[in-house]
Scaffold this active site. Structure first.
Site, mmCIF file in Angstrom:
data_model
loop_
_atom_site.group_PDB
_atom_site.id
_atom_site.type_symbol
_atom_site.label_atom_id
_atom_site.label_comp_id
_atom_site.label_asym_id
_atom_site.label_seq_id
_atom_site.Cartn_x
_atom_site.Cartn_y
_atom_site.Cartn_z
ATOM 1 N N ASP A 1 -31.578 17.669 23.176
ATOM 2 C CA ASP A 1 -31.011 18.630 21.960
ATOM 3 C C ASP A 1 -29.999 18.157 21.381
ATOM 4 O O ASP A 1 -29.151 17.365 21.894
ATOM 5 C CB ASP A 1 -30.400 19.841 22.563
ATOM 6 C CG ASP A 1 -31.297 20.569 23.661
ATOM 7 O OD1 ASP A 1 -32.050 21.195 23.301
ATOM 8 O OD2 ASP A 1 -30.960 20.683 24.593
ATOM 9 N N CYS B 1 -31.198 14.251 26.592
ATOM 10 C CA CYS B 1 -31.200 15.482 27.015
ATOM 11 C C CYS B 1 -32.395 16.411 26.296
ATOM 12 O O CYS B 1 -32.595 17.286 26.680
ATOM 13 C CB CYS B 1 -29.923 16.380 27.178
ATOM 14 S SG CYS B 1 -28.422 15.111 27.774
ATOM 15 N N CYS C 1 -28.448 26.249 25.255
ATOM 16 C CA CYS C 1 -28.401 25.709 23.817
ATOM 17 C C CYS C 1 -27.576 26.655 22.961
ATOM 18 O O CYS C 1 -26.833 26.169 22.081
ATOM 19 C CB CYS C 1 -29.945 26.467 23.253
ATOM 20 S SG CYS C 1 -31.425 25.522 23.974
ATOM 21 N N CYS D 1 -35.783 22.244 21.456
ATOM 22 C CA CYS D 1 -36.592 23.315 21.705
ATOM 23 C C CYS D 1 -36.676 24.507 20.843
ATOM 24 O O CYS D 1 -35.499 24.325 19.955
ATOM 25 C CB CYS D 1 -36.574 23.672 23.237
ATOM 26 S SG CYS D 1 -34.924 24.234 23.690
#
Lengths: 147, 395
Positions: free
Chosen positions: A38, A36, A105, A61
């Site tokens: 992360d 994915c 996130c 990211c």
């Protein structure tokens, strides 16, 4: 469409707090997966019920790095009981907001803290508080990608 | 230092194009459809521009339709060809897995309307095999559409050969040449192209203008009903300033191609060689059959957006995948199509150079990139695992 990060997000991306590992951690948690895009790994050193030190390693990211950094800042020096109450919302607010597609996130950052706390309680042989029992996701559920 | 290395996303408008556009705004402001002197002047200028654009790709002026850009041209050509095919009972379309979304999403829309689409493999090097195109063509194939050069990894397709096969089989052939026009030699006749999309802003023209080449004899359905503009197929008063700017930019690009290409290829190869010195990187796309300015790498253990933001902080504009998909959480469909694993595809970086870039700018990227990669890897748990695995294997 270009996404714009808040100044605070960029500041934490540029100078993330508490990056690294703790060799003497007594609580370690890792969440997310590379497919994915992360992964967050959180290291805690808890002494006398206080989070004395915290470090993180993140693959992801800009906002994954910024939310990790902010989450560590919010819990460092705090009693574990307070860290248990950390929410992704608090992380988002402290960062001055996140673009909608990046909210996951902050969820990951909350989960990383809780996974590390869970590990801490288990190592201590203590009952794991309810707050740590974050729902087990399917591989991608909640990560925001649709693979 | 500031370095714009995202020329595949868009380019700066050349001085010549700005001048041509200004003329279209200030001087030649008439409506080409008006009968009076100002209108006749505009019509003559428009006609000149069409002839110029046509000549630069070896087409006839009547075969050039001005549009708003690449996406419109792709949509028009593909939907139009599908409609022409359907009228003859042909409902099969052929494309590749790594087209631009303007093509892929058009295909998806047509699938919902009952068309069947074959998505050809592009293999590890990002190049379609002409024999696989041939094998995929059926009795009911209405169209083959394959891009001239890929926007993310720069791989150049064997267009002439594919076009020849389509000609022999009597199937329409369209190519999205948005990345190739003005950068690679194009001759629609010799290249056996039936339809071709191009966009002005990819070769130092303005945004919002492009063209579609349609070979004479193909009765493509009208795109916009209304006035008699663009042979009544795309109504609406012409974007004359845009068209003039694009025509001038294309002229400059084609005339300067040999010189530009030499300079840009040398800078590209220097950059590729320097990046390859960083451990655990992979060049995406073919090494030889590659757009002169395209550099695309995957960096194990780091994610593309953080790489991009870090470069941005150093004044370097780059891209992770294509600009059209930034903000998306998906790894690039282009990289997945060439077999890059998902976890690695997240760590991609595209640097697209152009003749306006300088050697010093390339050196600046070469100086700034390695420490950024190192910093991000240092904080990456994925990289930590890679290193552990390495030492396990070597032990």
């Amino acid at each position: 469409m270009a996404m714009t990060y808040s100044e605070k997000v960029m500041e934490h991306f540029r100078n993330p707090r508490n990056v690294g590992k703790l060799e003497d951690a007594n609580g370690v948690g890792e969440v997310g997966n590379a497919v994915c895009g992360d992964i967050m790994k959180m290291y805690l050193k808890v002494k006398d019920g206080i989070i004395e030190d915290v470090k993180f390693n993140t693959f992801g990211c800009g906002s994954a790095i910024a939310t990790s950094s902010m989450a560590t800042e919010l819990i460092k020096g705090q009693p574990v009981g307070d860290a248990l109450k950390l929410t992704n919302k608090a992380v988002v607010e402290a960062l001055g907001g996140l673009p909608p597609v990046k909210i996951h996130c902050s969820v990951l950052a909350e989960e990383a803290v809780k996974a590390a706390l869970k590990d801490y309680y288990e190592r201590q042989g203590l009952p794991v508080p309810e707050e740590c029992l974050v729902e087990e996701h399917d591989e991608h559920e909640g990560c925001g990608c649709s693979l | 230092m500031f370095v714009y290395a995202d020329n595949a996303a868009t380019t700066s408008v050349s001085e010549g194009a700005v001048k041509a556009m200004t003329r279209g705004l200030k001087e030649v402001y008439g409506n080409p459809s008006s009968l009076h002197a100002k209108g006749r002047e505009a019509e003559a200028v428009l006609k000149e521009a069409r002839a110029e654009v046509a000549a630069l790709v070896n087409a006839e002026p009547s075969e050039i339709y001005f549009t708003s850009g690449g996406s419109e041209s792709d949509n028009w050509a593909i939907k139009g060809a599908a409609k022409l095919g359907a009228a003859k009972g042909k409902r099969h379309l052929i494309t590749t897995r790594f087209e631009h979304h303007a093509v892929l999403h058009t295909m998806r829309a047509l699938e919902k309307e009952g068309f069947e689409v074959t998505y050809l493999d592009v293999h590890e090097n990002g190049i379609v095999k002409p024999e696989e195109v041939e094998a995929a063509i059926r009795e009911d194939t209405a169209l083959v559409t394959i891009m001239f050069a890929n926007n993310e990894i720069g791989s150049i397709q064997p267009i002439r050969e594919i076009g020849k096969i389509c000609r022999e089989k009597g199937v329409l052939f369209h190519t999205d040449a948005v990345q190739a026009t003005g950068h690679l030699p194009i001759d629609v006749k010799a290249d056996n192209i039936d339809m071709m999309s191009a966009s002005g802003h990819k070769f130092h023209g303005p945004k919002g203008v492009g063209f579609l080449y349609v070979k004479r004899g193909i009765r493509l359905p009208n795109l916009i009903e209304g006035g008699a503009q663009e042979s009544s197929r795309r109504a609406g008063t012409e974007n004359l300033p845009g068209i003039l700017g694009m025509a001038e930019a294309l002229k400059e690009a084609v005339e300067g191609m040999e010189e530009h290409s030499k300079k840009v290829t040398a800078m590209r190869d220097k950059l590729i060689a320097a990046i390859e010195k960083i451990p655990k990187v992979r060049l995406n796309g073919d090494r030889e059959k590659r757009l002169p300015g395209n550099v695309n790498f995957c960096f194990d253990g780091i994610e593309g957006e953080s790489l991009l933001l870090s470069l941005d902080l150093e004044g370097i504009c780059a891209s992770s995948g294509s600009a059209c998909t930034s903000g998306s959480l998906e790894p690039s469909h282009v990289l997945l199509a060439i077999g890059v694993p998902k976890e690695v595809a997240h760590g991609s970086l595209r640097l697209s150079l152009d003749y306006v870039n300088s050697e010093e700018e390339v050196d600046y990227i070469i100086e700034k990139l390695p420490p950024i990669v190192e910093r991000l890897r240092d904080m990456s748990p994925v990289w930590e695992e890679i290193i552990k695995e390495e030492s396990r294997l070597s032990a």
